[in-house]
Design a protein around this motif. Structure first.
Motif, PDB file in Angstrom:
ATOM      1  N   GLY A 160       8.193  -4.748   7.397  1.00 25.51           N
ATOM      2  CA  GLY A 160       8.497  -6.113   6.966  1.00 25.51           C
ATOM      3  C   GLY A 160       8.245  -7.088   8.099  1.00 25.51           C
ATOM      4  O   GLY A 160       7.613  -8.138   7.915  1.00 25.51           O
ATOM      5  N   ALA A 161       8.690  -6.717   9.298  1.00 25.38           N
ATOM      6  CA  ALA A 161       8.466  -7.577  10.466  1.00 25.38           C
ATOM      7  C   ALA A 161       6.974  -7.688  10.776  1.00 25.38           C
ATOM      8  O   ALA A 161       6.513  -8.708  11.290  1.00 25.38           O
ATOM      9  CB  ALA A 161       9.222  -7.022  11.663  1.00 25.38           C
ATOM     10  N   ALA A 162       6.222  -6.645  10.446  1.00 21.94           N
ATOM     11  CA  ALA A 162       4.777  -6.644  10.705  1.00 21.94           C
ATOM     12  C   ALA A 162       4.001  -7.387   9.621  1.00 21.94           C
ATOM     13  O   ALA A 162       2.782  -7.482   9.688  1.00 21.94           O
ATOM     14  CB  ALA A 162       4.267  -5.207  10.810  1.00 21.94           C
ATOM     15  N   GLY A 163       4.706  -7.873   8.607  1.00 19.82           N
ATOM     16  CA  GLY A 163       4.037  -8.636   7.555  1.00 19.82           C
ATOM     17  C   GLY A 163       3.322  -7.781   6.535  1.00 19.82           C
ATOM     18  O   GLY A 163       2.288  -8.176   5.991  1.00 19.82           O
ATOM     19  N   VAL A 164       3.858  -6.614   6.235  1.00 23.35           N
ATOM     20  CA  VAL A 164       3.217  -5.727   5.258  1.00 23.35           C
ATOM     21  C   VAL A 164       2.968  -6.474   3.951  1.00 23.35           C
ATOM     22  O   VAL A 164       3.794  -7.286   3.516  1.00 23.35           O
ATOM     23  CB  VAL A 164       4.076  -4.458   5.037  1.00 23.35           C
ATOM     24  CG1 VAL A 164       5.375  -4.785   4.299  1.00 23.35           C
ATOM     25  CG2 VAL A 164       3.290  -3.393   4.281  1.00 23.35           C
ATOM     26  N   THR A 165       1.809  -6.239   3.343  1.00 20.73           N
ATOM     27  CA  THR A 165       1.442  -6.968   2.140  1.00 20.73           C
ATOM     28  C   THR A 165       2.293  -6.556   0.942  1.00 20.73           C
ATOM     29  O   THR A 165       2.743  -7.390   0.168  1.00 20.73           O
ATOM     30  CB  THR A 165      -0.054  -6.736   1.827  1.00 20.73           C
ATOM     31  OG1 THR A 165      -0.811  -7.128   2.978  1.00 20.73           O
ATOM     32  CG2 THR A 165      -0.505  -7.557   0.633  1.00 20.73           C
ATOM     33  N   TYR A 166       2.497  -5.259   0.811  1.00 16.60           N
ATOM     34  CA  TYR A 166       3.335  -4.787  -0.293  1.00 16.60           C
ATOM     35  C   TYR A 166       3.853  -3.397   0.030  1.00 16.60           C
ATOM     36  O   TYR A 166       3.297  -2.685   0.885  1.00 16.60           O
ATOM     37  CB  TYR A 166       2.573  -4.776  -1.626  1.00 16.60           C
ATOM     38  CG  TYR A 166       1.436  -3.776  -1.694  1.00 16.60           C
ATOM     39  CD1 TYR A 166       0.208  -4.053  -1.094  1.00 16.60           C
ATOM     40  CD2 TYR A 166       1.574  -2.544  -2.336  1.00 16.60           C
ATOM     41  CE1 TYR A 166      -0.837  -3.152  -1.136  1.00 16.60           C
ATOM     42  CE2 TYR A 166       0.528  -1.632  -2.388  1.00 16.60           C
ATOM     43  CZ  TYR A 166      -0.670  -1.940  -1.791  1.00 16.60           C
ATOM     44  OH  TYR A 166      -1.709  -1.041  -1.828  1.00 16.60           O
ATOM     45  N   VAL A 167       4.931  -3.067  -0.634  1.00 17.58           N
ATOM     46  CA  VAL A 167       5.444  -1.697  -0.590  1.00 17.58           C
ATOM     47  C   VAL A 167       5.676  -1.245  -2.026  1.00 17.58           C
ATOM     48  O   VAL A 167       5.490  -2.017  -2.962  1.00 17.58           O
ATOM     49  CB  VAL A 167       6.761  -1.588   0.230  1.00 17.58           C
ATOM     50  CG1 VAL A 167       6.512  -1.902   1.698  1.00 17.58           C
ATOM     51  CG2 VAL A 167       7.839  -2.493  -0.348  1.00 17.58           C
ATOM     52  N   MET A 168       6.067   0.011  -2.192  1.00 21.47           N
ATOM     53  CA  MET A 168       6.264   0.547  -3.533  1.00 21.47           C
ATOM     54  C   MET A 168       7.663   0.227  -4.034  1.00 21.47           C
ATOM     55  O   MET A 168       8.581   0.023  -3.253  1.00 21.47           O
ATOM     56  CB  MET A 168       6.105   2.081  -3.537  1.00 21.47           C
ATOM     57  CG  MET A 168       4.815   2.558  -2.920  1.00 21.47           C
ATOM     58  SD  MET A 168       3.367   1.951  -3.789  1.00 21.47           S
ATOM     59  CE  MET A 168       2.328   1.578  -2.410  1.00 21.47           C
ATOM     60  N   GLY A 169       7.798   0.234  -5.347  1.00 20.26           N
ATOM     61  CA  GLY A 169       9.113   0.155  -5.950  1.00 20.26           C
ATOM     62  C   GLY A 169       9.229   1.243  -6.992  1.00 20.26           C
ATOM     63  O   GLY A 169       8.472   1.281  -7.965  1.00 20.26           O
ATOM     64  N   VAL A 170      10.149   2.170  -6.753  1.00 21.05           N
ATOM     65  CA  VAL A 170      10.357   3.315  -7.637  1.00 21.05           C
ATOM     66  C   VAL A 170      11.834   3.296  -8.035  1.00 21.05           C
ATOM     67  O   VAL A 170      12.675   3.015  -7.184  1.00 21.05           O
ATOM     68  CB  VAL A 170      10.020   4.625  -6.876  1.00 21.05           C
ATOM     69  CG1 VAL A 170      10.335   5.843  -7.721  1.00 21.05           C
ATOM     70  CG2 VAL A 170       8.563   4.641  -6.439  1.00 21.05           C
ATOM     71  N   PRO A 171      12.152   3.592  -9.287  1.00 21.66           N
ATOM     72  CA  PRO A 171      13.575   3.568  -9.668  1.00 21.66           C
ATOM     73  C   PRO A 171      14.406   4.470  -8.744  1.00 21.66           C
ATOM     74  O   PRO A 171      14.137   5.666  -8.641  1.00 21.66           O
ATOM     75  CB  PRO A 171      13.580   4.112 -11.104  1.00 21.66           C
ATOM     76  CG  PRO A 171      12.195   3.877 -11.616  1.00 21.66           C
ATOM     77  CD  PRO A 171      11.287   3.978 -10.413  1.00 21.66           C
ATOM     78  N   GLY A 172      15.358   3.875  -8.072  1.00 19.48           N
ATOM     79  CA  GLY A 172      16.269   4.660  -7.234  1.00 19.48           C
ATOM     80  C   GLY A 172      15.575   5.443  -6.138  1.00 19.48           C
ATOM     81  O   GLY A 172      16.136   6.416  -5.631  1.00 19.48           O
ATOM     82  N   ALA A 173      14.360   5.059  -5.758  1.00 19.28           N
ATOM     83  CA  ALA A 173      13.592   5.692  -4.673  1.00 19.28           C
ATOM     84  C   ALA A 173      13.117   7.106  -5.014  1.00 19.28           C
ATOM     85  O   ALA A 173      12.528   7.789  -4.186  1.00 19.28           O
ATOM     86  CB  ALA A 173      14.385   5.732  -3.355  1.00 19.28           C
TER      87      ALA A 173
END
Lengths: 250, 458
Positions: free
Chosen positions: B385-398
């Motif tokens: 997040g601090a590095a400015g990542v463009t996106y991450v995944m979203g999975v129900p409950g990881a």
């Protein structure tokens, strides 16, 4: 016209995924957090579970197939996890034993522990009890069964090559997840020999309670085997076009 | 030509560039597995010092995999732009690191440099950077892409909604999609990994996702992450394909093991472009990569896994993708053994991708046979997040119940946005406000305008 709002928890009726967990601020409520921790602990233990080959052989006895046991060059679980190359090679001496049980052109089943010995024992017998008769009825000769420990998928290539098999189906324990710690995968490879790549295989995955059932897996395997025979190959060239079974009533 | 360096009274020799790069790489299990890792900590530092002294120009004269033998090498060298390279052409790798950290390397300078950089240069400099360096430089890179919304703007964090189902049950997928939308995910893409590569199933999932998007009028794109040849078949049969997905690697042989080539990717992109489904832009390729995939296919040519990974980004950027992500912790402990190795690799991948101009996301994740847990993921996610990542995944409950691994949850996306003051893609953010999503999820209900019955859930 105001409608009655649908509670978030309604979504749970439709999936085993961790939906509608609620929110504690932006985080997980405590109970959901600890449920996750428990599931992770269970999965970690499953990775280190061994395949009980005696129990497996007993469960497979009704098939009337001779069974051979082999092992890879990975000596223990840590070496298996860190050295997949060793998990793809047969232990010294096993190749000759397999050659002695050669079944030229036959359809070969290899049952392998993979990443979850527990899962193999839970699922493989039910799949084989359905798949073997289906394949026999389709006119295929079935090779002696091979049970392989500390095995990767590609170990099936060397096993199949040693036995001269026409096609090999490796039934292997899939990596345990949080929800499923007993899931089986099947990898089908035409004309197995060392050096085959994963692009030359077809895969059926998630065979378990709550995933694909044993009957569907056996039928899928039969379909893929037939297509592979017609095409003379497995892998990306072989598109799975088995008519889809309706999952919900239209 | 070889390289030599004395450290602690011992003279270390490195016969060629690929060996130097491998020995300079911070420790990871995949390079040990390949027999490429430095044998001691001092040898690693010797290699890092020798690498730091190497002129960047050298990378244009010595390929880690021969030009004749590999189409990825040919792509890299044929596309190299000497004019763009000029501002750093006089630097060594060490001097390049200093330049990157300095004020001259602002967003505009970094963007102009991209065509002049090879993946090997990016990989080389990353090997002598600490985590904070990887964060600081990546945070200065700006990469913006568009299909139906705008991804990668400053101060934004997008989430891929990943509603996988073990049997591709449309109801299961739809329920997970709704859950994710309620928690602010889906602006990068709503993207399902199908459990099988069955064409009919893939088409049915494509139709489902398209219907969800249409019925809720979501300004986003959908994707079924099947093999590129399956997606092409789906296009032929008239299925609503927004994005073309493919796993890619950094060598011709690795790509062959995935059943693809550069020309096949080009063909697939043309087929999808012809559908003209993008409303704001034409970025429609979605690539996944991951350290170790080439070794896994025995297609690494004696090159360390992080350098090969960076080479995969040259493949990606050839096709102007909407999204690219490393699946860093997914490939397994034989390549990245524990949380420490996964964390470093995730930041390296993000840095190299961004430096080369990719809209880089990361699947912050681990498998159950790796020595890692949620705490490791929280640390990597926060760093990214601090590095400015463009996106991450979203999975129900990881918990991905189909792929059986742990990625980031919808909640994790909310956490990161809130902790760092980041917002969703602007079009998606406006849509969330229109639908009253935040209020509804706070009250434990679905928004009135998002009836589950519209998705066949009743």
């Amino acid at each position: 016209m105001p409608e009655t709002p649908t509670p978030w928890t309604e979504l749970r009726r439709f999936t085993a995924a961790r939906v509608a967990l609620g929110r504690a601020g932006n985080g997980l409520p405590t109970a959901a957090h600890l449920d996750f921790q428990e599931a992770h602990a269970r999965a970690r233990d499953a990775v280190h579970s061994a395949l009980d080959a005696d129990a497996l052989e007993a469960a497979l006895a009704p098939l009337g197939l001779p069974a051979l046991r082999v092992a890879s060059q990975a000596e223990d679980r840590r070496s298996y996890l860190l050295r997949p190359d060793l998990g793809r090679r047969l232990r010294e001496g096993d190749r000759a034993r397999l050659a002695a049980a050669a079944a030229p052109g036959a359809f070969l089943f290899v049952v392998a522990d993979g990443l979850c010995g527990r899962g193999v024992l839970a699922q493989a017998p039910a799949v084989l009890q359905r798949a073997v008769p289906l394949l026999r009825r389709a006119g295929l000769a079935i090779a002696p069964l091979v049970i392989a420990s500390q095995a990767r998928v590609a170990l099936g290539d060397e096993i199949g090559e040693a036995m001269g098999a026409g096609m090999v189906a490796v039934l292997i324990g899939e990596r345990p997840g949080l929800t499923a710690t007993d899931s089986l995968g099947i990898y089908l490879t035409f004309a197995p020999r060392r050096g085959r790549t994963d692009a030359e295989r077809n895969c059926i995955s998630n065979i378990r309670e709550g995933g694909m059932d044993a009957q569907a897996a056996a039928e899928k395997l039969l379909w893929l085997a037939g297509a592979a025979l017609r095409l003379g190959a497995t892998g990306v060239m072989l598109k799975d076009e088995q008519p889809a079974i309706p999952l919900i009533a239209p | 030509m070889g390289f030599a360096q004395t450290v602690g009274g011992t003279r270390y020799l490195f016969p060629d560039l690929r060996t130097l790069l491998a020995r300079a790489t911070p420790l990871r299990s995949g390079d040990q597995l390949a027999g490429l890792a430095a044998e001691s900590a001092q040898e690693r530092v010797a290699a890092q010092r020798a690498l730091a002294d190497l002129p960047l120009r050298h990378f244009l004269n010595e390929a880690v995999i021969p030009y004749e033998a590999d189409e990825v090498t040919r792509l890299i060298l044929d596309r190299h732009d000497p004019a763009a390279f000029a501002p750093v052409a006089h630097l060594t790798v060490g001097g390049f690191r200093d330049w990157l950290l300095g004020e001259a390397a602002d967003a505009a300078a970094l963007a102009a440099l991209r065509p002049g950089l090879t993946p090997e240069m990016a990989a080389a400099v990353s090997k002598i950077m600490r985590l904070q360096d990887l964060v600081a430089v990546a945070a200065k890179c700006r990469v913006v892409t568009r299909f139906r919304n705008t991804i990668g703007l400053p101060g934004r964090l997008s989430i891929r909604l990943q509603p996988n189902d073990p049997v591709d049950d449309p109801r299961g997928v739809a329920a997970s999609v709704l859950d994710g939308l309620l928690l602010g995910a889906g602006d990068a893409v709503i993207g399902v990994n199908p459990a099988t590569d069955n064409v009919e199933t893939v088409i049915r999932l494509l139709e489902l996702l398209d219907a969800v998007r249409e019925r809720y009028a979501i300004p986003t794109q959908s994707c079924v992450l099947s093999h590129v040849t399956t997606t092409m078949l789906a296009i032929e049969r008239g299925a609503p394909v927004d994005l073309v997905f493919q796993s890619i690697g950094g060598t011709e042989a690795a790509n062959r093991s995935f059943g693809i080539s550069l020309s096949l990717l080009a063909e697939a992109r043309e087929a999808a472009l012809a559908l003209r489904r993008g409303t704001l832009g034409d970025n429609l390729m979605y690539f996944e990569t991951g350290q170790g995939s080439a070794l896994s296919a025995e297609a690494h040519h004696g090159v360390d896994q992080q350098t090969i990974e960076a080479r995969a980004y040259a493949v990606a950027r050839e096709f102007a993708p909407l999204l690219v992500n490393s699946v860093v912790g997914f490939i397994g402990p034989e390549y990245l053994f524990d949380g420490k190795q996964i964390t470093r690799a995730g930041l390296e991948d993000h840095f190299c991708g961004k430096l080369l101009g990719l809209p880089m996301g990361v699947d912050v994740c681990y498998t159950n046979h790796a020595e890692a847990d949620q705490d490791d993921m929280d640390a990597l996610l926060t760093l990214l997040g601090a590095a400015g990542v463009t996106y991450v995944m979203g999975v129900p409950g990881a918990d991905d119940i189909m792929l059986a691994y742990q990625s980031t949850s919808f909640h994790d996306g909310l956490y990161l946005r809130s902790a760092l003051g980041l917002r969703p893609a602007p079009e998606f953010e406006a849509w969330m406000e229109r639908m009253g999503i935040e209020r509804a999820s706070g009250e434990g209900r679905l928004p009135a305008r998002m009836s589950p019955a519209l998705l066949g859930l009743s």
